[in-house]
Enzyme design. Structure first.
Site, PDB file in Angstrom:
ATOM      1  N   LYS A 230       0.817  -1.208   0.000  1.00  0.00           N
ATOM      2  CA  LYS A 230       0.000   0.000   0.000  1.00  0.00           C
ATOM      3  C   LYS A 230       0.857   1.266   0.000  1.00  0.00           C
ATOM      4  O   LYS A 230       0.361   2.367   0.158  1.00  0.00           O
ATOM      5  CB  LYS A 230      -0.902   0.030   1.242  1.00  0.00           C
ATOM      6  CG  LYS A 230      -1.759  -1.210   1.425  1.00  0.00           C
ATOM      7  CD  LYS A 230      -2.789  -1.357   0.324  1.00  0.00           C
ATOM      8  CE  LYS A 230      -3.704  -2.545   0.600  1.00  0.00           C
ATOM      9  NZ  LYS A 230      -4.676  -2.755  -0.485  1.00  0.00           N
ATOM     10  N   SER A 231       2.156   1.095  -0.190  1.00  0.00           N
ATOM     11  CA  SER A 231       3.104   2.189   0.016  1.00  0.00           C
ATOM     12  C   SER A 231       3.688   2.686  -1.291  1.00  0.00           C
ATOM     13  O   SER A 231       3.774   1.970  -2.287  1.00  0.00           O
ATOM     14  CB  SER A 231       4.238   1.699   0.932  1.00  0.00           C
ATOM     15  OG  SER A 231       5.345   2.551   0.875  1.00  0.00           O
TER      16      SER A 231
END
Length: 299
Positions: A230-231
Site C-alpha cells: 500500500k506504500s
C-alpha cells in the site's frame, strides 16, 4: 508421490509487478518447502478482472525465474478453474451451508458491514452467495510462527461471501478449493492474510476438505510503517541483479547473513541458502526494516 509429503505454494494476484514484500513471501515459502524436502508450487490468482493488470502474471513469473524460484509443477491459473468453484458452491447450496443474499453494502451499514441476516428489501437479478456462519463460531489454529490465533468468525467476518454479486468468485472459496486440489500441506504467506485463515478453515470443514498447516510471515513495511503493497515504496523488484536482493531478503527472514557471503550467482546462492536455512530463526515481526521511498534502496 507420498500424499503427506510437504507441498507449499506461492499465489500472487496479477495486479502489478512483484514488489519486495511479495518476493519475501515467495522466498520464505520456497525455503521452507526446500528445507522440508517437499514441493513448491505457483498459482496465479486471477479471479478479479477489474483489479488485474495486463501482462502482470507473465511479469511476475519472469521475476520469480530471474530469482531462481522455479515451481515444481506447471503454474495453475484460477481463471481456468470456474467449474471446480461452481461444483463446491453447488454442494454448499444443496446442503444448506450457503445461501443467496440480495443485500447491498448500504443495506449492511447498520450492521457494521457484517452480514448476520438479510435486511435488503429488493431482489437482485444476480445475488451474492454467502457461507452460513453460525452464531458463536469460534475458529482457531496454531500458526507455526505467530502462535495461537482465534477469531469469532460471526463477529469478525459475518456470513462469508463465496460468489460476489458481480459474478466473480470470492478469494476465500477459490483458495480453499485450490489448496485441496493441489494437495497443499503447508500454506506460507504474509501476515496480512492471517485474519482470513479462520474463515478458510470454516469453509474447509463445510466442504469436508483437509486443513493445511499455516505459517504467516511478517509484513515488510516502509519507513512510515505502512504495509509495502500500500506504500509508495512498493516499486517493482529489479530482477537484473538478484543476488543482493536475495541476500537482503535472507537477512530479513532472520537468517545468518554470513551464510550467503560466498556465492555470486543465483543457483549457487540458493543451493547454499537451502543448506544454511533454519526455520527457528524466522522472525514474527521485522523490526527496523524499511524501504527507502526516495531511492528504492534497502535501509
Amino acid at each position: 508421490m507420498s500424499s503427506n509429503r510437504y507441498r507449499g505454494r506461492f499465489a500472487p494476484s496479477p495486479t502489478g509487478p512483484l514488489h519486495l514484500g511479495s518476493l519475501l513471501a515467495a522466498f520464505g515459502s520456497w525455503l521452507l518447502a526446500r528445507h522440508a524436502g517437499g514441493h513448491w508450487l505457483v498459482r496465479i490468482e486471477d479471479l478479479d478482472p477489474p483489479r488485474e493488470v495486463a501482462g502482470a502474471a507473465a511479469a511476475q513469473l519472469a521475476t520469480l525465474a530471474a530469482f531462481g524460484l522455479h515451481p515444481d509443477a506447471p503454474v495453475q491459473y484460477q481463471s481456468r478453474r470456474h467449474a471446480h468453484y461452481r461444483a463446491a458452491l453447488d454442494r454448499l447450496l444443496a446442503e444448506g451451508s450457503a445461501f443467496p443474499c440480495h443485500c447491498s453494502r448500504s443495506d449492511l451499514a447498520g450492521q457494521q458491514g457484517l452480514h448476520r441476516r438479510c435486511v435488503g428489501g429488493r431482489q437482485r437479478p444476480h445475488p451474492a452467495i454467502r457461507l452460513r456462519v453460525a452464531d458463536g463460531a469460534l475458529v482457531g489454529f496454531d500458526d507455526a510462527l505467530q502462535g495461537r490465533f482465534e477469531h469469532r468468525v460471526d463477529r469478525v467476518a459475518g456470513d462469508v461471501v463465496l460468489l460476489r454479486a458481480d459474478g466473480c468468485w470470492a478469494y476465500q472459496l477459490a483458495v480453499v478449493v485450490d489448496d485441496a486440489a493441489q494437495g497443499i500441506t503447508d500454506v506460507v504467506r504474509g501476515a496480512d492474510l492471517i485474519d482470513s485463515t479462520p474463515r478458510q478453515i470454516l469453509l474447509q470443514r463445510a466442504l469436508g476438505l483437509p486443513t493445511p498447516r499455516y505459517l504467516h510471515l511478517p509484513l515488510l513495511r516502509d519507513a512510515d510503517g505502512n504495509k509495502l503493497s500500500k506504500s509508495l515504496a512498493a516499486r517493482p523488484v529489479d530482477a537484473r541483479d538478484p543476488v543482493p536482493t536475495l541476500r537482503w531478503l535472507w537477512s530479513a527472514l532472520g537468517q545468518e547473513a554470513a551464510a550467503l557471503d560466498g556465492p555470486a550467482q543465483v543457483p549457487e546462492l540458493l543451493q547454499q541458502a537451502v543448506s544454511a536455512f533454519h526455520p527457528a530463526r524466522l522472525r514474527r515481526t521485522l523490526p527496523d526494516t524499511a524501504v527507502s521511498r526516495d531511492a528504492g534502496r534497502f535501509t
